[in-house]
Scaffold this motif. Sequence first.
Motif, short mmCIF file in Angstrom:
data_model
loop_
_atom_site.label_atom_id
_atom_site.label_comp_id
_atom_site.label_asym_id
_atom_site.label_seq_id
_atom_site.Cartn_x
_atom_site.Cartn_y
_atom_site.Cartn_z
N PHE A 101 0.84 -1.20 0.00
CA PHE A 101 0.00 0.00 0.00
C PHE A 101 0.88 1.25 0.00
O PHE A 101 2.03 1.23 0.47
N ASP A 102 0.32 2.35 -0.51
CA ASP A 102 1.02 3.64 -0.39
C ASP A 102 0.56 4.33 0.89
O ASP A 102 -0.18 3.75 1.71
N GLU A 103 0.99 5.54 1.11
CA GLU A 103 0.67 6.26 2.35
C GLU A 103 -0.82 6.53 2.50
O GLU A 103 -1.31 6.71 3.62
N ALA A 104 -1.55 6.53 1.38
CA ALA A 104 -3.00 6.78 1.44
C ALA A 104 -3.80 5.48 1.50
O ALA A 104 -4.99 5.49 1.20
N ASP A 105 -3.13 4.41 1.93
CA ASP A 105 -3.79 3.09 2.02
C ASP A 105 -4.38 2.67 0.69
O ASP A 105 -5.42 2.00 0.61
N ARG A 106 -3.71 2.98 -0.37
CA ARG A 106 -4.13 2.58 -1.71
C ARG A 106 -3.20 1.47 -2.18
O ARG A 106 -1.98 1.63 -2.20
N ALA A 107 -3.80 0.31 -2.55
CA ALA A 107 -2.98 -0.82 -2.98
C ALA A 107 -2.27 -0.47 -4.27
O ALA A 107 -2.89 -0.02 -5.24
N ILE A 108 -0.95 -0.67 -4.31
CA ILE A 108 -0.17 -0.33 -5.50
C ILE A 108 0.51 -1.55 -6.11
O ILE A 108 1.00 -1.49 -7.23
N ASP A 109 0.54 -2.67 -5.38
CA ASP A 109 1.13 -3.89 -5.94
C ASP A 109 0.83 -5.04 -4.99
O ASP A 109 0.45 -4.83 -3.83
N TYR A 110 0.95 -6.26 -5.49
CA TYR A 110 0.86 -7.42 -4.60
C TYR A 110 1.73 -8.53 -5.16
O TYR A 110 1.99 -8.62 -6.35
N ARG A 111 2.17 -9.39 -4.23
CA ARG A 111 3.10 -10.46 -4.55
C ARG A 111 2.42 -11.80 -4.35
O ARG A 111 1.65 -11.99 -3.41
N ILE A 112 2.69 -12.75 -5.24
CA ILE A 112 2.19 -14.12 -5.07
C ILE A 112 3.11 -14.81 -4.07
O ILE A 112 4.14 -15.39 -4.43
N ALA A 113 2.75 -14.73 -2.80
CA ALA A 113 3.63 -15.26 -1.76
C ALA A 113 3.67 -16.78 -1.76
O ALA A 113 4.70 -17.38 -1.45
N GLU A 114 2.57 -17.41 -2.09
CA GLU A 114 2.50 -18.87 -2.06
C GLU A 114 1.41 -19.31 -3.04
O GLU A 114 0.39 -18.64 -3.17
N ALA A 115 1.64 -20.44 -3.72
CA ALA A 115 0.67 -20.94 -4.69
C ALA A 115 0.76 -22.45 -4.76
O ALA A 115 1.84 -23.03 -4.55
N ASN A 116 -0.38 -23.09 -5.04
CA ASN A 116 -0.38 -24.56 -5.16
C ASN A 116 -0.16 -24.95 -6.62
O ASN A 116 -0.20 -24.10 -7.52
N PRO A 117 0.10 -26.26 -6.90
CA PRO A 117 0.34 -26.69 -8.29
C PRO A 117 -0.81 -26.36 -9.24
O PRO A 117 -0.58 -26.10 -10.42
N ALA A 118 -2.05 -26.41 -8.74
CA ALA A 118 -3.18 -26.11 -9.62
C ALA A 118 -3.13 -24.67 -10.13
O ALA A 118 -3.61 -24.38 -11.22
N PHE A 119 -2.53 -23.77 -9.31
CA PHE A 119 -2.39 -22.37 -9.74
C PHE A 119 -1.56 -22.30 -11.02
O PHE A 119 -1.92 -21.66 -11.99
N ALA A 120 -0.41 -23.01 -11.01
CA ALA A 120 0.46 -22.99 -12.18
C ALA A 120 -0.22 -23.65 -13.38
O ALA A 120 -0.09 -23.20 -14.52
N ARG A 121 -0.97 -24.76 -13.14
CA ARG A 121 -1.63 -25.44 -14.24
C ARG A 121 -2.69 -24.56 -14.90
O ARG A 121 -2.81 -24.51 -16.11
N GLN A 122 -3.47 -23.87 -14.08
CA GLN A 122 -4.58 -23.10 -14.62
C GLN A 122 -4.13 -21.78 -15.23
O GLN A 122 -4.74 -21.29 -16.17
N THR A 123 -3.05 -21.19 -14.69
CA THR A 123 -2.57 -19.92 -15.24
C THR A 123 -1.54 -20.12 -16.33
O THR A 123 -1.28 -19.23 -17.13
N GLY A 124 -0.92 -21.32 -16.35
CA GLY A 124 0.11 -21.57 -17.34
C GLY A 124 1.42 -20.90 -17.02
O GLY A 124 2.29 -20.76 -17.89
#
Length: 721
Positions: A101-124
Motif C-alpha cells: 500500500f502507499d501512504e494513502a492506504d491505496r494498494a499499488i502492488d501485490y506479490r504471489i507469496a505462495e501458490a499450489n500446483p493447480a495455480f500454475a496449471r490453470q494460469t500456465g
Amino acid sequence: MTYSKTWQGFYELLDTVYRTGRPFAARALPIRLGDEEADRAIDLLYQPLRDGEGAVTGIFVGGYDVTEQVRSQAALRDSEDRYRTLLDSLDVGFCILEMKFDEADRAIDYRIAEANPAFARQTGADVAGLWVSEFAPDLERHWFDTYGRVALTGEPIHFENQADVFGRWFDVRALRIGEPAQAKVAVFFSDISDRKRMEEALRVLNASLEAQVAERTAERDQIWQASTDLFCVATLDGRLASLNPAWTTLLGWGEGELLGRPFLDFVHPDDVAATTAAAAGLARGEPQPNFENRYRHRDGSYRWLSWNAVPRNGRIYATVRDVTAVRAQAAALAEVEEALRQSQKMEAVGQLTGGVAHDFNNLLTIIRSSVDFLRRPELPEARKRRYLDAVSDTVDRAAKLTGQLLAFARRQALSPAVFDVGEKVRGVADMVDTVTGARVRVVVAVPDHPCFVRADLSQFETALINMAVNARDAMDGEGTLTLTLTCGTAMPPIRGHAGSQNAFAAISLADTGPGVPPDLIGRIFEPFFTTKEVGRGTGLGLSQVFGFAKQSGGDVDVTSSPGRGATFTLYLPEAPAALEADDRSAAAASVSPIGAGESVLVVEDNIEVGRFCTQILQDLGYRTTWATNAEEALERLGPDGAGFDVVFSDVVMPGMGGLALAHELRRRMPTLPVVLASGYSHVLAQDDAHGFELLHKPYSAEQLGHILRRVTRPGRPRRTA
C-alpha cells in the motif's frame, strides 16, 4: 530422575567431558521424571568447571524441559503435512497475496507469496514469489482495488471474471488472512471456462513455526467455515474422522451423526460395490480422482457427489463437490438429444417417403402409358417395340432405385465373394473413363501386389461408378479424377463412429472440382439429398455407397477444402485370398434359358406372382407345380422329392419362410437344388444367401430360365418318382 534406555550413556558423557575438558550439549533427550508414565524431552548441558590453574575440578549439568516445545513442533509438522497434502491434491487454484500500500492506504502492488500446483496449471505460469508488476505490468487498476479492499476491510468477495491475462473464465473467492496490518489475502479460483461452475476448494493453512500455530489455526478455520465444497479426512477402513460444516449444509447431517461412521452407511445401495472398489484402491495407495456416487441426505433423498481423494500417511484426504445439478442437466440434455434424434428421424422418413413416391410415380407413369398404347390393336410394330422397350427399361430403373434404397438402409441381399480389389479397380477405371467423358482425365494408382476383400462385386463396381459420376458432375465434366488404392491401412473414426486398427483396403476418388461446402458435407450421404438441378440426379448415388460400405463392414469418408476438390474414400475390410475362382457367372452365361421338361415346384404365396411365374416356366419348357406356402411344399415333396428336379421358392412368406424351407430341404434331400427369389429379406440382408442360389426380384424370364437351366444342367444327378 530416571533415564530411558536410549540415554543410559549419561555417566559416560560425564567421564568424556571431564577427560577432554570440552563442554557438551544434548537436544531433547527422552528422560523419565519421577513416577511419570511418559518420557519428557530435556535439553542437557555439560559444562566443565576449572580451578585457578585451569584443571577440571567438576562438571555443571543443566537440564531444560522442552517437552511442550517439541510437541508443538511435531503438531506443527503434522499440520503442515496435512495442509500441503490437501493443497497438492485439490484441483482448485489457490494463492496467498501479500499486499503493498502507499501512504494513502491505496494498494499499488501485490506479490504471489505462495501458490499450489493447480495455480500454475490453470494460469500456465509459475509466478510464486513474484510481484504482479513483474509478470503483468499492465494489470487493470480494479484488481489492486479489489484485493486491497479485502485486505483492509476483511470483507470476503466472490465473483466470476474473464481473465484477460490468461484468456479463461474463473470463479474467484478472496478473503483476508489475519489482521489488516499483515495485508495478506487468500484467493481461491476455479477454471469455469467450460461450464462456468463454481468450485471453491478447502485449504488447511498451518504454520511452519511454533509462533505461527495459532495464526495458522485461525486461517484454517476461516477457510474451513467459508468453503461451500465438502472436505473430509477418513481412516483407511472408511470411517469419517474430520468434516467441515458444508456437510451439514448440503446433506443435513450433524457432525456428530457422521464422525466415526463408515461412509458406506450413507452410500446408495446401487453404488456400494463401486465405492468399495474405490476405497480398496485408496487403501492400496491409489488416488481416486473424480469418482462419483450417491450420498444419502438426512431426509432420505440422495445427492450425487464427486470425490477427489488421495491417501497420505495412513489417512484419506478428500474434497467433494455436489454434482447433482450437473447430473440433472446431463439427463435433461440426453432427453433433448433423444427428442432431436426422433425429430431428425421423422424428417428423414418424410424426405425418404416423398422421394420414393416422386420417383416411383414417374416410373409408373411411363409403364401405365406404355401399356395403354400397347392395348391398341392398330399400333404399328415399330411403335409397339418402342413401348415394350420403354416398359423393360423402366422396370430396370425401378429395380435399380429399390436397390439403391436398400443399399442405403443396409438391407439389400448381397452376394459377397473374395476378389482382388486392385484388379477390379483397374477394370472399373475403363468404365469410369467412359462415364466421365473425354474432358475428364482419369488417373489410377494401384499397388502391384494383390489386395483381397470380401464384398458384393456388383455393388462394389456400382459404388465406384456412383462416386465417379458424382465427381464428374462436381467438376462440371472437366478436370482430373484420381483413383488410388491403399492396402493394409487402419480405418479412422468417421462421423463420430469409432475406427478400427484392422487391415482395410482404402479406395479413394479425388476430384479437382470446387469441393463440398462445409455446411453440406454432413448431408451428402442422405437419400434423395442432391445439389444438382432437377432431372440430373435422384440423390441416391452416394447413399448407395454409404449403405454398401456399412453393410460390408466398412465405411465411406469424405474430405474437402473449398476450391481444392473433394476426396471420397471407401474402406472395406481385407480378407484372405480366395482358394478358387467363382465361375458361376460364366457358367450361367453359357447355358440356354430353355428347359427340357424338368419338373419345378414353385412355392409362392402371392397369387398373381405365382400364376405369372408358372406361366413363364411353362413357356420356357418346364413342367410346373405350384404350392402357396412352405408347409404345402414339404407335403408335396414328401420324403424323397416326389420326382421334382428343382424347387423355386419365394423367401418372404407367412409361416415358414423360403430360407427355412431351403435349410429343411438341404437336411432332408441334399441333392435337390433350391433356388430362392426375393425382392427384400432382412435375413438375406444380414447373412447373404446362406449358400443357396438367389434370384433378385424383379427378374426377367430369361434370368429365371438361365438359373434353372444351370442348376438342372446335364451331369447333375436326376431325381425320379
